[in-house]
Design a protein around this motif. Structure first.
Motif, PDB file in Angstrom:
ATOM      1  N   ARG A 128       0.428  -1.250   0.132  1.00 53.31           N
ATOM      2  CA  ARG A 128      -0.279   0.076  -0.205  1.00 53.31           C
ATOM      3  C   ARG A 128       0.552   1.342   0.220  1.00 53.31           C
ATOM      4  NH1 ARG A 128      -4.655   0.238   2.845  1.00 53.31           N
ATOM      5  NH2 ARG A 128      -4.278  -2.005   4.000  1.00 53.31           N
ATOM      6  N   ASP A 169       2.728   4.728   1.140  1.00 57.44           N
ATOM      7  CA  ASP A 169       2.506   5.281   2.755  1.00 57.44           C
ATOM      8  C   ASP A 169       2.115   6.652   3.042  1.00 57.44           C
ATOM      9  OD1 ASP A 169       4.752   6.014   1.346  1.00 57.44           O
ATOM     10  OD2 ASP A 169       6.380   5.119   3.008  1.00 57.44           O
ATOM     11  N   THR A 210      13.852  -5.917   4.815  1.00 64.19           N
ATOM     12  CA  THR A 210      12.989  -5.117   5.590  1.00 64.19           C
ATOM     13  C   THR A 210      13.548  -3.576   5.254  1.00 64.19           C
ATOM     14  OG1 THR A 210      14.981  -5.168   7.284  1.00 64.19           O
ATOM     15  CG2 THR A 210      13.925  -6.881   7.365  1.00 64.19           C
ATOM     16  N   GLY A 211      13.416  -2.957   4.172  1.00 61.10           N
ATOM     17  CA  GLY A 211      12.659  -1.897   3.451  1.00 61.10           C
ATOM     18  C   GLY A 211      10.896  -1.750   3.391  1.00 61.10           C
ATOM     19  N   SER A 212      10.621  -0.625   3.298  1.00 59.21           N
ATOM     20  CA  SER A 212       9.415  -0.408   2.929  1.00 59.21           C
ATOM     21  C   SER A 212       8.573  -1.670   3.049  1.00 59.21           C
ATOM     22  CB  SER A 212       9.155   0.446   2.317  1.00 59.21           C
ATOM     23  OG  SER A 212       9.777   2.334   2.499  1.00 59.21           O
ATOM     24  N   SER A 213       8.454  -1.957   1.654  1.00 51.63           N
ATOM     25  CA  SER A 213       7.834  -4.052   1.395  1.00 51.63           C
ATOM     26  C   SER A 213       8.419  -4.908   2.060  1.00 51.63           C
ATOM     27  CB  SER A 213       9.043  -4.122  -0.554  1.00 51.63           C
ATOM     28  OG  SER A 213       9.679  -3.437  -1.218  1.00 51.63           O
ATOM     29  N   GLN A 234       6.168  -4.034   4.919  1.00 55.28           N
ATOM     30  CA  GLN A 234       4.535  -4.436   4.654  1.00 55.28           C
ATOM     31  C   GLN A 234       4.461  -5.226   4.721  1.00 55.28           C
ATOM     32  OE1 GLN A 234       3.554  -1.524   1.005  1.00 55.28           O
ATOM     33  NE2 GLN A 234       3.306  -0.044   2.635  1.00 55.28           N
ATOM     34  N   ARG A 254      18.508  -7.637   6.770  1.00 59.27           N
ATOM     35  CA  ARG A 254      20.355  -7.524   7.140  1.00 59.27           C
ATOM     36  C   ARG A 254      20.585  -6.230   8.019  1.00 59.27           C
ATOM     37  NH1 ARG A 254      23.819  -6.496   1.505  1.00 59.27           N
ATOM     38  NH2 ARG A 254      22.580  -4.045   1.004  1.00 59.27           N
ATOM     39  N   THR A 255      19.564  -5.156   7.230  1.00 67.53           N
ATOM     40  CA  THR A 255      19.704  -3.539   8.731  1.00 67.53           C
ATOM     41  C   THR A 255      18.050  -3.844   9.215  1.00 67.53           C
ATOM     42  OG1 THR A 255      21.258  -2.727   6.938  1.00 67.53           O
ATOM     43  CG2 THR A 255      20.469  -1.532   8.689  1.00 67.53           C
ATOM     44  N   LYS A 309      17.866   6.119   5.800  1.00 65.62           N
ATOM     45  CA  LYS A 309      17.181   5.735   5.315  1.00 65.62           C
ATOM     46  C   LYS A 309      15.665   5.833   5.466  1.00 65.62           C
ATOM     47  CE  LYS A 309      19.611   0.665   6.352  1.00 65.62           C
ATOM     48  NZ  LYS A 309      19.839   0.370   4.943  1.00 65.62           N
ATOM     49  N   ARG A 310      14.746   5.994   4.282  1.00 63.93           N
ATOM     50  CA  ARG A 310      13.606   5.750   4.206  1.00 63.93           C
ATOM     51  C   ARG A 310      12.767   5.646   4.742  1.00 63.93           C
ATOM     52  NH1 ARG A 310       8.586   5.728   1.829  1.00 63.93           N
ATOM     53  NH2 ARG A 310       7.363   6.978   1.003  1.00 63.93           N
ATOM     54  N   GLY A 339      14.744  -4.077  -2.847  1.00 66.37           N
ATOM     55  CA  GLY A 339      14.496  -3.401  -3.610  1.00 66.37           C
ATOM     56  C   GLY A 339      14.953  -3.342  -4.954  1.00 66.37           C
ATOM     57  N   TRP A 361      18.971   3.254  -0.099  1.00 67.02           N
ATOM     58  CA  TRP A 361      19.095   3.275  -1.465  1.00 67.02           C
ATOM     59  C   TRP A 361      19.275   4.873  -2.339  1.00 67.02           C
ATOM     60  CZ3 TRP A 361      15.085   5.687  -3.992  1.00 67.02           C
ATOM     61  CH2 TRP A 361      14.374   6.114  -2.990  1.00 67.02           C
TER      62      TRP A 361
HETATM   63  O1  N01 Z   1      13.760  -1.857  -0.422  1.00 65.61           O
HETATM   64  P1  N01 Z   1      15.181  -1.315   0.028  1.00 65.61           P
HETATM   65  P2  N01 Z   1      12.521  -1.479  -0.835  1.00 65.61           P
HETATM   66  N1  N01 Z   1      21.124  -9.501   1.320  1.00 65.61           N
HETATM   67  O2  N01 Z   1      15.947  -1.051   0.142  1.00 65.61           O
HETATM   68  C1  N01 Z   1      17.789  -5.774   2.129  1.00 65.61           C
HETATM   69  C2  N01 Z   1       9.779   2.547  -1.840  1.00 65.61           C
HETATM   70  N2  N01 Z   1       8.689   1.525  -1.601  1.00 65.61           N
HETATM   71  O3  N01 Z   1      11.453  -2.443  -1.784  1.00 65.61           O
HETATM   72  O4  N01 Z   1      18.882  -1.876   4.791  1.00 65.61           O
HETATM   73  C3  N01 Z   1      20.063  -8.798   2.829  1.00 65.61           C
HETATM   74  O5  N01 Z   1      14.794  -0.163   1.062  1.00 65.61           O
HETATM   75  C4  N01 Z   1      18.389  -4.271   2.194  1.00 65.61           C
HETATM   76  O6  N01 Z   1      19.190  -4.291   3.440  1.00 65.61           O
HETATM   77  P3  N01 Z   1      20.581  -2.871   4.204  1.00 65.61           P
HETATM   78  C5  N01 Z   1      10.134   3.672  -1.293  1.00 65.61           C
HETATM   79  O7  N01 Z   1      10.830   4.472  -1.439  1.00 65.61           O
HETATM   80  C6  N01 Z   1       7.513   2.502  -1.306  1.00 65.61           C
HETATM   81  O8  N01 Z   1      11.661  -2.184   0.370  1.00 65.61           O
HETATM   82  O9  N01 Z   1      20.907  -2.697   2.525  1.00 65.61           O
HETATM   83  N3  N01 Z   1      19.523  -8.016   2.812  1.00 65.61           N
HETATM   84  C7  N01 Z   1      16.753  -4.254   2.842  1.00 65.61           C
HETATM   85  O10 N01 Z   1      16.446  -4.135   4.136  1.00 65.61           O
HETATM   86  C8  N01 Z   1      11.187   2.790  -0.311  1.00 65.61           C
HETATM   87  O11 N01 Z   1      12.385   3.142  -0.056  1.00 65.61           O
HETATM   88  C9  N01 Z   1       6.382   1.681  -1.086  1.00 65.61           C
HETATM   89  O12 N01 Z   1      21.331  -3.470   4.925  1.00 65.61           O
HETATM   90  C10 N01 Z   1      19.575  -7.230   1.238  1.00 65.61           C
HETATM   91  C11 N01 Z   1      15.499  -4.525   2.056  1.00 65.61           C
HETATM   92  O13 N01 Z   1      16.735  -5.661   1.461  1.00 65.61           O
HETATM   93  C12 N01 Z   1      11.740   2.061  -1.794  1.00 65.61           C
HETATM   94  O14 N01 Z   1      10.400   1.704  -2.628  1.00 65.61           O
HETATM   95  C13 N01 Z   1       6.383   0.259  -0.704  1.00 65.61           C
HETATM   96  C14 N01 Z   1      20.025  -7.632   0.468  1.00 65.61           C
HETATM   97  C15 N01 Z   1      15.294  -3.287   0.893  1.00 65.61           C
HETATM   98  O15 N01 Z   1      14.898  -2.332   1.576  1.00 65.61           O
HETATM   99  C16 N01 Z   1      12.754   0.644  -1.951  1.00 65.61           C
HETATM  100  O16 N01 Z   1      11.883   0.064  -0.535  1.00 65.61           O
HETATM  101  C17 N01 Z   1       7.583   0.125  -0.859  1.00 65.61           C
HETATM  102  C18 N01 Z   1      20.809  -8.660   0.559  1.00 65.61           C
HETATM  103  N4  N01 Z   1      22.056  -8.917  -0.193  1.00 65.61           N
HETATM  104  C19 N01 Z   1       9.276   0.885  -1.822  1.00 65.61           C
HETATM  105  N5  N01 Z   1      20.109  -6.906  -0.495  1.00 65.61           N
HETATM  106  C20 N01 Z   1       5.377   2.677  -0.040  1.00 65.61           C
HETATM  107  O17 N01 Z   1       4.651   3.617  -0.764  1.00 65.61           O
HETATM  108  C21 N01 Z   1      19.383  -5.728  -0.096  1.00 65.61           C
HETATM  109  N6  N01 Z   1      18.835  -5.609   1.406  1.00 65.61           N
HETATM  110  C22 N01 Z   1       4.995   2.233   1.577  1.00 65.61           C
END
Ligand code: N01
Length: 541
Positions: free
Chosen positions: A56, A58, A186-189, A192, A209-210, A327-328, A379, A494
């Motif tokens: 969804r 944010d 464990t980013g936004s995706s 959720q 990872r973080t 981070k976002r 991501g 990112w």
């Molecule tokens: O991607 P992210 P996302 N091994 O890059 C981990 C938008 N968005 O798709 O933090 C293990 O934020 C990585 O770890 P680290 C929004 O702008 C919006 O979640 O790099 N882990 C992190 O935890 C958002 O900011 C909405 O150490 C690995 C995760 O993967 C942007 O999109 C919803 C790894 C990636 O998190 C991106 O969000 C969704 C590895 N090799 C997205 N590589 C809404 O509107 C990466 N990671 C709500």
């Protein structure tokens, strides 16, 4: 070599998301022949691809929409504060139908390359179905986050279960019932998806990872009265968003956290936590510029994690140590609560890195996790990633990727254009305010500027518009200088490119404020497009 059998249009637009749809609408209404190429089989862009469980937006729905049409705003009814992916996709389909946009969109077509043909002064666009098209204007509306990052993990091809990336989710619902599911990221995706997966799956293993600073979204349904009042206030709301720092009518608290006593700070943070959404990020004016204020916000969130998560060891693993907001900001629904469930396991892959994906699951330095389904919520290669996926070549056959030294030397003017690539426009391109502004509002501003610019060129019989090197040097320098006054540049995210192995670190979002940025774009246009060279060609073939 000239090829007169190739179709010609005024403009080719890439992508049928928020950006491409509105660009098409604008250009068509000004009488330019336009074609949009879209890789998916429907409109929606990011909302077409991201169908993962729990997806969804944010940004609050009443702000996360187009404002160019009062009628459209009045016709559409959002059901809740933070709209689900499906609802936003329905909205964009409604827009496409309402303005009859589909007839100029070609679906299931990917643009492989776009080369500026100097002889004809046109862009020659190469499509993945083997055909080509000439366009006077080449406009990218491919977003900042469309190049999925699937980490190159040993053994993925031998995994016998199913695996998915959140950004390329299947259209058919994935059934998690009775399944052992793993999720990396464990980013936004990820944040959720995790609470939803935990409820559906037999067992969920989260590979973190973080950890993240995430704030409760506090989603709720809207009532009719509220929706009616936003519609009545449409003009005020529209102006407030368009003249704001970040495309939202919400005002940031005008105080530093350091101006308040500890108890007052706690109250401010508590109130923001209770309100949910981005209120927390706006609770003080210096959370992203003052390390002391930042630490206060970080401490508050860590205290909430300890309060919510029953197992202190898990709470500690979930507590971020880096600077808040670099981070976002993530919004969640019951994210930390999910770790109190018996069927959820948190694995810290910094402590115990992933060695390989095996036939049956994930093997870390310390353990093996048996899985039926593995999800990559890892991501995107942000900002430059989507542009570099296309072979874009400007004057002299110079590739964009080479000009920008693979990301080490990105140079743009306003984040809209780049020297040596005439008549190329990038909607929400690198070095524009883009993702740190409410995206539909940022998109509308870019689209309207581009459409007005192209109209001006037509009215003045100008064939080519190219960016001056000095103008882009100055803009890029200004962009870097503003970013360097903030804490964003210190974070691994990112935003800075730190999430992609081997990617050059740079911060490519303009932070000088959307209001200032908009004024600057208008001034430049009013000053006969200062910073650009406008060229009339004597003979056009
Ligand atoms: O991607 P992210 P996302 N091994 O890059 C981990 C938008 N968005 O798709 O933090 C293990 O934020 C990585 O770890 P680290 C929004 O702008 C919006 O979640 O790099 N882990 C992190 O935890 C958002 O900011 C909405 O150490 C690995 C995760 O993967 C942007 O999109 C919803 C790894 C990636 O998190 C991106 O969000 C969704 C590895 N090799 C997205 N590589 C809404 O509107 C990466 N990671 C709500």
């Amino acid at each position: 070599m000239k090829n007169h059998s190739i179709k010609e249009v005024d403009a080719v637009v890439l992508g049928a998301g928020f950006a491409g749809l509105y660009m098409l609408y604008q250009l068509r209404s000004k009488g330019f022949s336009t074609v949009v190429y879209e890789a998916g089989d429907g409109v929606g862009g990011v909302w077409y691809w991201n169908r993962y469980p729990g997806a969804r937006c944010d940004v609050e729905s009443i702000y996360y929409n187009y404002t160019f049409s009062k009628e459209l705003y009045e016709e559409w009814n959002w059901t809740s504060r933070f709209p689900e992916q499906e609802e936003i996709l329905n909205y964009l389909n409604y827009v496409a139908d309402r303005f009859e946009l589909r007839k100029d969109i070609q679906f299931n077509i990917r643009v492989n390359a776009a080369h500026f043909d100097e002889e004809r002064s046109k862009w020659l666009i190469y499509l993945n179905n083997g055909s080509q098209v000439y366009a006077k204007y080449f406009i990218t509306g491919i977003g900042c986050l469309s190049a999925a990052n699937i980490p190159n993990m040993k053994g993925l091809n031998q995994f016998k279960g199913k695996w998915y990336h959140t950004g390329h989710w299947p259209h058919k619902k994935v059934d998690f019932t009775g399944k052992r599911v793993g999720i990396i990221g464990t980013g936004s995706s990820g944040i959720q998806a995790i609470p939803v997966l935990a409820k559906e799956a037999k067992h969920l293993t989260v590979f973190q990872r973080t950890p993240q600073y995430t704030i409760p979204a506090r989603n709720h349904f809207y009532d009719e009265e509220f929706i009616r009042s936003t519609k009545e206030n449409f003009e005020t709301l529209k102006q407030a968003m368009r003249n704001s720092v970040a495309g939202s009518p919400h005002q940031q608290n005008d105080r530093s956290a350091m101006e308040d006593s500890e108890s007052k700070q706690q109250q401010v943070f508590e109130d923001a936590w209770a309100e949910g959404g981005f209120a927390f990020a706006m609770s003080y004016n210096d959370l992203l510029t003052n390390e002391q204020s930042n630490e206060k916000a970080a401490d508050f969130i860590r205290s909430k994690i300890r309060e919510i998560v029953k197992d202190p060891k898990v709470a500690e693993r979930l507590s971020p140590k880096y600077m808040y907001g670099t981070k976002r900001q993530v919004l969640d629904t019951d994210y930390f609560e999910t770790y109190n469930r018996d069927n959820v396991l948190l694995v810290d892959v910094k402590e115990s890195p992933i060695d390989e994906i095996t036939e049956t699951g994930v093997k870390t330095a310390d353990d093996q996790y048996e899985l039926d389904i593995l999800i990559f919520a890892t991501g995107y290669d942000g900002m430059t990633g989507p542009l570099f996926k296309i072979d874009i070549k400007g004057r002299g056959g110079i590739a964009l990727k080479d000009k920008w030294e693979n990301g080490a030397s990105v140079r743009t003017y306003l984040g809209l254009t780049t020297a040596g690539f005439p008549n190329l426009f990038m909607i929400t391109g690198p070095e524009s305010p883009s993702v740190l502004v409410n995206m539909p509002i940022a998109i509308e501003q870019h689209v309207e500027w581009i459409a007005n610019c192209i109209e001006y060129l037509r009215e003045h019989d100008i064939d080519l518009m190219d960016t001056n090197v000095q103008a882009e040097e100055e803009w890029s320098k200004h962009c870097r200088e503003v970013a360097n006054t903030t804490l964003y540049v210190k974070g691994d995210s990112w935003y800075t490119g730190a999430n992609i192995a081997g990617k050059h670190r740079s911060f490519l979002i303009y932070l000088g404020g959307f209001d200032y940025y908009t004024k600057r774009c208008i001034e430049i246009a009013q000053n006969n497009f200062e910073g650009f060279t406008l060229q009339k060609l004597k003979t056009m073939s």
